[in-house]
Each structure stands twice: as C-alpha cells, then as structure tokens.
Design a protein around this motif. Structure first.
Motif, PDB file in Angstrom:
ATOM      1  N   LEU A  19      33.472 -11.997  45.708  1.00 18.19           N
ATOM      2  CA  LEU A  19      34.182 -13.416  45.639  1.00 18.19           C
ATOM      3  C   LEU A  19      32.889 -14.379  45.646  1.00 18.19           C
ATOM      4  N   CYS A  20      31.991 -14.129  46.503  1.00 22.04           N
ATOM      5  CA  CYS A  20      30.809 -15.162  46.615  1.00 22.04           C
ATOM      6  C   CYS A  20      29.928 -15.267  45.443  1.00 22.04           C
ATOM      7  N   LEU A  21      29.966 -14.117  44.641  1.00 23.11           N
ATOM      8  CA  LEU A  21      29.006 -13.770  43.678  1.00 23.11           C
ATOM      9  C   LEU A  21      29.640 -14.469  42.357  1.00 23.11           C
ATOM     10  N   SER A  22      30.901 -14.432  42.304  1.00 20.37           N
ATOM     11  CA  SER A  22      31.993 -14.760  41.158  1.00 20.37           C
ATOM     12  C   SER A  22      31.649 -16.175  40.476  1.00 20.37           C
ATOM     13  N   PRO A  23      30.824 -17.452  41.231  1.00 22.04           N
ATOM     14  CA  PRO A  23      30.718 -18.343  40.489  1.00 22.04           C
ATOM     15  C   PRO A  23      29.589 -18.427  39.678  1.00 22.04           C
ATOM     16  N   VAL A  24      28.536 -17.288  39.910  1.00 20.54           N
ATOM     17  CA  VAL A  24      27.477 -17.195  39.033  1.00 20.54           C
ATOM     18  C   VAL A  24      28.017 -16.321  37.693  1.00 20.54           C
ATOM     19  N   LEU A  25      28.803 -15.277  37.943  1.00 21.53           N
ATOM     20  CA  LEU A  25      29.454 -14.373  36.906  1.00 21.53           C
ATOM     21  C   LEU A  25      30.322 -15.437  35.954  1.00 21.53           C
ATOM     22  N   LEU A  26      30.858 -16.561  36.319  1.00 25.42           N
ATOM     23  CA  LEU A  26      31.710 -17.340  35.667  1.00 25.42           C
ATOM     24  C   LEU A  26      30.924 -18.500  34.950  1.00 25.42           C
ATOM     25  N   LEU A  27      29.651 -18.823  35.553  1.00 26.80           N
ATOM     26  CA  LEU A  27      28.658 -19.689  34.883  1.00 26.80           C
ATOM     27  C   LEU A  27      27.963 -19.021  33.779  1.00 26.80           C
ATOM     28  N   LEU A  28      27.690 -17.612  33.843  1.00 31.39           N
ATOM     29  CA  LEU A  28      27.170 -16.644  32.764  1.00 31.39           C
ATOM     30  C   LEU A  28      27.987 -16.677  31.812  1.00 31.39           C
ATOM     31  N   TRP A  29      29.404 -16.349  31.870  1.00 27.12           N
ATOM     32  CA  TRP A  29      30.402 -16.239  31.130  1.00 27.12           C
ATOM     33  C   TRP A  29      30.727 -17.707  30.112  1.00 27.12           C
ATOM     34  N   ARG A  30      30.767 -18.780  30.916  1.00 19.27           N
ATOM     35  CA  ARG A  30      30.535 -19.916  30.135  1.00 19.27           C
ATOM     36  C   ARG A  30      29.397 -20.342  29.479  1.00 19.27           C
ATOM     37  N   GLY A  31      28.222 -19.822  29.878  1.00 16.57           N
ATOM     38  CA  GLY A  31      27.195 -20.027  28.866  1.00 16.57           C
ATOM     39  C   GLY A  31      27.224 -19.081  27.723  1.00 16.57           C
ATOM     40  N   TYR A  32      27.501 -18.061  27.794  1.00 15.61           N
ATOM     41  CA  TYR A  32      27.730 -16.866  26.760  1.00 15.61           C
ATOM     42  C   TYR A  32      28.885 -17.360  25.748  1.00 15.61           C
ATOM     43  N   ASN A  33      29.702 -18.108  26.232  1.00 15.00           N
ATOM     44  CA  ASN A  33      30.851 -18.661  25.250  1.00 15.00           C
ATOM     45  C   ASN A  33      30.808 -20.119  25.006  1.00 15.00           C
ATOM     46  N   GLY A  34      29.292 -20.508  25.173  1.00 16.67           N
ATOM     47  CA  GLY A  34      29.298 -21.835  24.869  1.00 16.67           C
ATOM     48  C   GLY A  34      30.011 -23.011  25.653  1.00 16.67           C
ATOM     49  N   GLY A  35      30.539 -22.875  26.900  1.00 14.59           N
ATOM     50  CA  GLY A  35      31.350 -23.683  27.602  1.00 14.59           C
ATOM     51  C   GLY A  35      30.578 -24.499  28.701  1.00 14.59           C
ATOM     52  N   LEU A  36      29.135 -24.675  28.496  1.00 14.25           N
ATOM     53  CA  LEU A  36      28.515 -25.421  29.363  1.00 14.25           C
ATOM     54  C   LEU A  36      28.612 -26.943  29.053  1.00 14.25           C
ATOM     55  N   GLY A  37      29.286 -27.297  28.397  1.00 15.35           N
ATOM     56  CA  GLY A  37      29.259 -29.025  27.843  1.00 15.35           C
ATOM     57  C   GLY A  37      28.133 -29.235  26.945  1.00 15.35           C
ATOM     58  N   ALA A  38      27.999 -30.634  26.783  1.00 14.45           N
ATOM     59  CA  ALA A  38      26.944 -30.997  25.957  1.00 14.45           C
ATOM     60  C   ALA A  38      25.531 -30.974  26.337  1.00 14.45           C
ATOM     61  N   THR A  45      22.894 -27.523  36.562  1.00  9.73           N
ATOM     62  CA  THR A  45      22.109 -28.054  37.842  1.00  9.73           C
ATOM     63  C   THR A  45      23.332 -28.444  38.913  1.00  9.73           C
ATOM     64  N   HIS A  46      24.246 -29.263  38.461  1.00  9.78           N
ATOM     65  CA  HIS A  46      25.621 -29.618  39.153  1.00  9.78           C
ATOM     66  C   HIS A  46      26.229 -28.491  40.005  1.00  9.78           C
ATOM     67  N   ALA A  47      26.586 -27.505  39.100  1.00  6.94           N
ATOM     68  CA  ALA A  47      27.286 -26.188  39.492  1.00  6.94           C
ATOM     69  C   ALA A  47      26.655 -25.559  40.714  1.00  6.94           C
ATOM     70  N   THR A  48      25.609 -25.505  40.538  1.00 10.46           N
ATOM     71  CA  THR A  48      24.514 -24.711  41.617  1.00 10.46           C
ATOM     72  C   THR A  48      24.365 -25.462  42.601  1.00 10.46           C
TER      73      THR A  48
END
Length: 218
Positions: A19-38, A45-48
């Motif tokens: 569960l503690c690691l899940s934010p990193v996995l979600l961040l990687l998933w969003r990055g892979y799918n182009g979901g990190l915004g403009a 930076t804000h997420a971490t």
C-alpha cells in the motif's frame, strides 16, 4: 482482540508495504499512459512532495494512536512509514536535482541560498538522512536508547520544515500546506502535553513521598 491479531500477522507488513508503494506504481502508470498533465515535472514534484509529508505525518501519528487506541502492535509499522517518508523525500529531491535542474550544481546552490522555500525543503530532506541511516536495530544498540531517541526527534523539525517549504512554495491555494501544518501542530501538541503530564506526575509523586517535617517537642 481481532484487530490486534490482524496487526500481528506477518503478512500484514507485506500488505502495508504494498500500500505504501502504490503511489509510486500509480505515478509510473500515469506516466506510461501520458496522465501527468501539461507539466509532468511539476506533477511529479508535487506528488512526491505530498506523499513525503503524508508519510511524515503518519509516522508521527503512530505513537499517539498506539497509546490512545491501546494497539501496541502499530509500532511494528513505524519504521516502515519513516523509511517511506525518506523514500518519497528522495524522489522529490531527485526530481528537483535531475529533471528540473539537470544536476546544475551552481544553480542548485543559488536556489538553496536565495530561495527560502528551497532552503526549507533542503533542510527537511537533510534532516531525514540520519534518521534513515540509524533506523536499524544495530544503530539503536550502537547509539544507546536515549541518544537514538534524541536523534530521531529530528523528525519533528523535518516535518515543520517540510510544511514551511510547501507553504512558501504555493502562490495562492494554501489549503494543503495549512492542513498538513495543522496535523503536525496537533501531533506536536500531543507530545508536549504528554511530556508536561509526565513531569507533573513525577513532581506530585516526589512530594507525596517526601517525609513529613518532625515537630520539636519541649
């Protein structure tokens, strides 16, 4: 108690770690799918940074919750939470060093000196380093319990510096930094109240055990 048995289960640590690691996995998933915004760098930076403050608050909350809820088993997860705070702080710091500044040490040094929110953030991260290094049982034995506890009280300074860093960073909406600041302030107030209560009880006990004055008789 059922909850105490669940918290004592060996697999619970694996679940909490995942569960503690899940934010990193979600961040990687969003990055892979182009979901990190403009602005992906700003998003990361804000997420971490947010997760660093969250894990600092969670780490600080373990002891009060353990005492209030009478769940000593919670202490099993405190070290893990603290190390995840350092982990996300490292990711936050590396995002700044690498993706934002491209390891331009001259610019980084100027930022630390001239920009107060960078100074506060740098201070918060540096204070976490000795806590992460000395988090093992071996270091507790080397340092001794009292010295180890004194060093690990730096987490409060780091949390306050982290909140100040966030507050000075944002330009308009200060809702989140104020929220995190309120949590840290509440946890600090709890610790101070417990300390004062212990001092008062010790003095009261000393007075009650003091011998009564002997009256002189003629």
């Amino acid at each position: 108690m059922q909850l105490r048995r669940i918290l004592s289960n060996g697999w619970m640590k694996v679940l909490v770690f995942t569960l503690c690691l899940s934010p990193v996995l979600l961040l990687l998933w969003r990055g892979y799918n182009g979901g990190l915004g403009a602005n992906p760098i700003e998003f990361i930076t804000h997420a971490t940074g947010d997760w660093t403050l969250r894990f600092l608050a969670i780490t600080l909350a373990v002891t009060p919750l353990r005492k209030v809820l009478r769940l000593p088993e919670l202490v099993r997860f405190r070290r893990m939470f603290g190390l995840f705070a350092f982990f996300f702080g490292s990711l936050h710091f590396m995002t700044y060093l690498w993706l934002d500044k491209f390891f331009s040490w001259g610019e980084i040094a100027k930022d630390v000196v001239k920009r107060p929110f960078i100074t506060a953030g740098f201070t918060a991260f540096v204070l976490l380093i000795p806590l992460a290094v000395t988090s093992t049982a071996g270091w507790i034995r080397r340092l001794g319990g009292k010295r180890w506890q004194m060093i690990h009280r730096l987490i409060y300074v780091s949390a306050v510096a982290g909140v100040v860093h966030y507050y000075w960073l944002v330009k308009s909406d200060i809702t989140l930094p104020v929220f995190y600041g309120a949590i840290v302030a509440l946890l600090l107030a709890y610790r101070a109240a417990i300390k004062l209560w212990g001092i008062w009880r010790a003095r009261s006990s000393a007075k009650s055990l003091a011998p009564l004055p002997v009256k002189e008789t003629c």
